[in-house]
Write an enzyme that holds these catalytic residues in place. Structure first.
Site, mmCIF file in Angstrom:
data_model
loop_
_atom_site.group_PDB
_atom_site.id
_atom_site.type_symbol
_atom_site.label_atom_id
_atom_site.label_comp_id
_atom_site.label_asym_id
_atom_site.label_seq_id
_atom_site.Cartn_x
_atom_site.Cartn_y
_atom_site.Cartn_z
ATOM 1 N N TRP A 189 54.330 17.820 49.739
ATOM 2 C CA TRP A 189 54.278 17.678 48.464
ATOM 3 C C TRP A 189 54.516 18.261 47.506
ATOM 4 O O TRP A 189 54.572 19.595 47.867
ATOM 5 C CB TRP A 189 52.146 17.412 48.518
ATOM 6 C CG TRP A 189 52.352 17.146 47.218
ATOM 7 C CD1 TRP A 189 52.531 15.591 46.317
ATOM 8 C CD2 TRP A 189 50.723 17.555 46.210
ATOM 9 N NE1 TRP A 189 51.847 16.019 44.683
ATOM 10 C CE2 TRP A 189 51.014 16.772 45.259
ATOM 11 C CE3 TRP A 189 50.145 18.725 46.288
ATOM 12 C CZ2 TRP A 189 50.236 17.417 44.091
ATOM 13 C CZ3 TRP A 189 49.315 19.416 45.200
ATOM 14 C CH2 TRP A 189 49.045 17.828 44.408
ATOM 15 N N ASP A 270 44.956 20.362 54.522
ATOM 16 C CA ASP A 270 45.153 19.405 52.202
ATOM 17 C C ASP A 270 44.856 17.889 52.987
ATOM 18 O O ASP A 270 45.091 17.235 53.435
ATOM 19 C CB ASP A 270 46.150 19.602 52.102
ATOM 20 C CG ASP A 270 45.931 18.839 50.597
ATOM 21 O OD1 ASP A 270 45.834 18.623 49.814
ATOM 22 O OD2 ASP A 270 47.379 18.516 50.047
ATOM 23 N N LYS A 306 42.612 9.080 46.031
ATOM 24 C CA LYS A 306 42.825 8.101 46.849
ATOM 25 C C LYS A 306 41.746 6.810 47.339
ATOM 26 O O LYS A 306 41.489 6.333 46.828
ATOM 27 C CB LYS A 306 44.179 8.713 47.569
ATOM 28 C CG LYS A 306 45.196 8.286 46.870
ATOM 29 C CD LYS A 306 45.339 9.622 45.802
ATOM 30 C CE LYS A 306 45.711 10.957 46.439
ATOM 31 N NZ LYS A 306 46.118 12.063 46.036
HETATM 32 N N1 PLA Z 1 47.981 17.321 48.287
HETATM 33 C C1 PLA Z 1 48.919 15.694 48.181
HETATM 34 C C2 PLA Z 1 49.258 16.235 49.848
HETATM 35 C C3 PLA Z 1 48.502 14.549 47.387
HETATM 36 O O1 PLA Z 1 50.092 14.144 48.065
HETATM 37 C C4 PLA Z 1 48.321 15.059 46.399
HETATM 38 C C5 PLA Z 1 48.176 14.004 45.476
HETATM 39 C C6 PLA Z 1 46.964 15.993 46.512
HETATM 40 C C7 PLA Z 1 46.892 17.007 46.718
HETATM 41 C C8 PLA Z 1 46.357 16.610 44.831
HETATM 42 O O2 PLA Z 1 45.808 15.137 44.491
HETATM 43 P P1 PLA Z 1 44.500 14.984 43.176
HETATM 44 O O3 PLA Z 1 44.817 16.739 42.734
HETATM 45 O O4 PLA Z 1 44.894 14.467 42.140
HETATM 46 O O5 PLA Z 1 43.435 15.196 44.164
HETATM 47 N N2 PLA Z 1 50.081 13.255 45.240
HETATM 48 C C9 PLA Z 1 50.321 11.781 44.418
HETATM 49 C C10 PLA Z 1 50.226 12.335 42.859
HETATM 50 C C11 PLA Z 1 49.286 10.799 45.198
HETATM 51 C C12 PLA Z 1 50.643 13.618 42.484
HETATM 52 O O6 PLA Z 1 51.768 14.230 42.811
HETATM 53 O O7 PLA Z 1 49.740 14.434 41.728
HETATM 54 C C13 PLA Z 1 51.387 12.170 45.067
HETATM 55 O O8 PLA Z 1 52.323 11.063 43.978
HETATM 56 O O9 PLA Z 1 52.135 12.482 45.569
#
Ligand code: PLA
Length: 460
Positions: A189, A270, A306
């Protein structure tokens, strides 16, 4: 490519960079400022040309425009597109078959209970958050009968969703842990690098995904972690790895655990998708529980964005599993010092929803059913997209679409093909070829399959 540097008096800055954590963070950032950086990294960079009060220019006239976020910026571009056929498969946000955001029924019920309860007030929460919530959150990820919980070896603090939990954990590590290097999977991510770098840690990657097999590169992973310094922090996705949708098997998790423990490395999980991978909360927590069962230390960042659909409520928690109850309580006392100057204390509403659901047997049961239904719909979308590409005889082996796990498919489409799909078909997705399966519906699968087919057959 940009090259940035501090414009202010360097010797002054150097003098200031002593041993305290804020200074270490500055030193890391300044180090980054001297390195060539890409547009993505530029988003986290401090202005290279601070505005001086003696200048006649408007204040901040020299502030460079930062690029949009690689994930959330996709939604910005999507919102600007006037075409009705547009499709947003960028951010991982669940949509119904009708393409609408979903508020879970059980969340509506919990909110109603909260509104009806006239004894509820809007006082500040403690720095560490709502006590019921943190207790139940730890149980959810570790299991109710976890010896770590029974022995009071865990401290859990309520944070601002998954991101905030990672950030608080990173800050704590930068202040209290002797190893300053964290290994994150390649790819991962996009926000991970920024979160840990800003906290003052050095981010390195370990091999994770093999583009040839479209599976886990377990050999590369074990080699890279095997040659990492002992004590290094290792970031692991608890389940539904983002962006690849590739998770280790239980046997592979066991290999990873043994290696991490043998080198006294520190696992940092995570957990942003518990329940979204398999549809089962317990199943998706197996990796974490495997590590906690051996009695070693472990960090876990949890998000309810989610799995409870509480995206904008920003509910999450950081759990730190320690070896003794005394250490856990001292760690908690230091977490308070991290949190208090950051945002003082966390918001009450989202955490109250979660604890209302987690503590009521019926609501909990109802939640697991709704969660399973979301996970199942995503799996159905995988099948439909796979079938649609097969029906079109789209060149390539697309079986990874049905093999991958969780919210995303890592399609293998390249940046040019993604740009083509956005330009010609108004399909919005991240440039690494990741699509959010949760944004698809039976109605939109043919449109996506047409776009992928056209991209693969006409753009190299
Ligand atoms: N960790 C991972 C692996 C994630 O994919 C995301 C969110 C988070 C943490 C953090 O989410 P939160 O702070 O909203 O709880 N990833 C998303 C959204 C869904 C984003 O990038 O913020 C994504 O589209 O990858």
């Amino acid at each position: 490519m940009l090259y940035l540097f501090f414009a202010s008096d360097e010797s002054e800055n150097v003098k200031k960079m002593k041993s305290c954590s804020a200074d270490r963070r500055l030193s890391v950032i300044s180090h980054h400022l001297l390195l060539p950086i890409n547009d993505d990294e530029a988003a986290i960079i401090i202005s290279p040309s601070p505005t001086s009060s003696s200048s006649s220019d408007p204040l901040f006239a020299n502030t460079p425009r930062a690029p949009e976020d690689p994930i959330l910026g996709v939604t910005v571009a999507y919102n600007k597109d006037p075409t009705p056929v547009k499709l947003n498969l960028g951010v991982g946000a669940y949509r119904t078959e009708e393409g609408k955001p979903l508020v879970l029924n059980v969340v509506r019920k919990a909110e109603q209970l909260l509104v009806n309860d006239r004894s509820r007030v809007k006082e500040y929460l403690p720095i560490v958050g709502l006590a019921d919530f943190t207790k139940l959150s730890a149980k959810l990820i570790l299991g109710a009968d976890s010896p770590a919980i029974l022995g009071n070896l865990v401290t859990t603090v309520q944070c601002l969703s998954g991101t905030g939990s990672l950030r608080v954990g990173a800050e704590f590590l930068a202040r209290h842990y002797y190893q300053r290097t964290i290994y994150i999977p390649n790819p991962t991510w996009g926000n991970h690098t920024k979160i840990f770098t800003l906290a003052g840690l050095t981010v390195k990657t370990y091999r994770y995904y093999d583009p040839v097999t479209r599976g886990l590169n377990i050999k590369g992973l074990l080699e890279d972690l095997g040659s990492a310094p002992s004590g290094a922090i290792v970031l692991l996705h608890a389940c539904a790895h983002n962006p690849t949708g590739v998770d280790p098997t239980l046997e592979q998790w066991e290999q990873i655990r043994r290696l991490i423990r043998s080198k006294t490395m520190l696992p940092f999980f995570d957990s942003a998708y518990q329940g979204f991978a398999s549809g089962s909360l317990d199943e998706d927590a197996r990796s974490v529980r495997l590590f906690v069962a051996d009695g070693g230390e472990c960090f876990i960042a949890q998000s309810y964005a989610k799995n409870m659909g509480l995206y904008g409520e920003r509910v999450g928690s950081l759990s730190i599993v320690c070896r003794t109850a005394d250490v856990a309580s001292r760690v908690e006392s230091q977490l308070k010092l991290v949190i208090r100057p950051m945002y003082s204390n966390p918001p009450i509403h989202g955490a109250s929803i979660v604890s209302t659901i987690l503590k009521d047997r019926n609501l909990y049961q109802e939640w697991t059913l709704e969660l399973k239904a979301m996970a199942d719909r995503i799996i159905t979308m995988r099948k439909q997209l796979f079938d649609a590409l097969r029906a079109r005889e789209t060149p390539g082996d697309w079986s990874h679409i049905i093999k991958q796990i969780g919210m995303f498919t890592f399609t293998g489409l390249n940046t040019k093909q993604v740009a083509f799909m956005t330009r010609e078909y108004h399909i919005y997705m991240t440039s690494d070829g990741r699509i959010s399966m949760a944004g698809l519906s039976s109605r939109t699968v043919p449109h996506l399959a047409d776009a992928i087919h056209a991209a693969v057959t006409s753009v190299v």
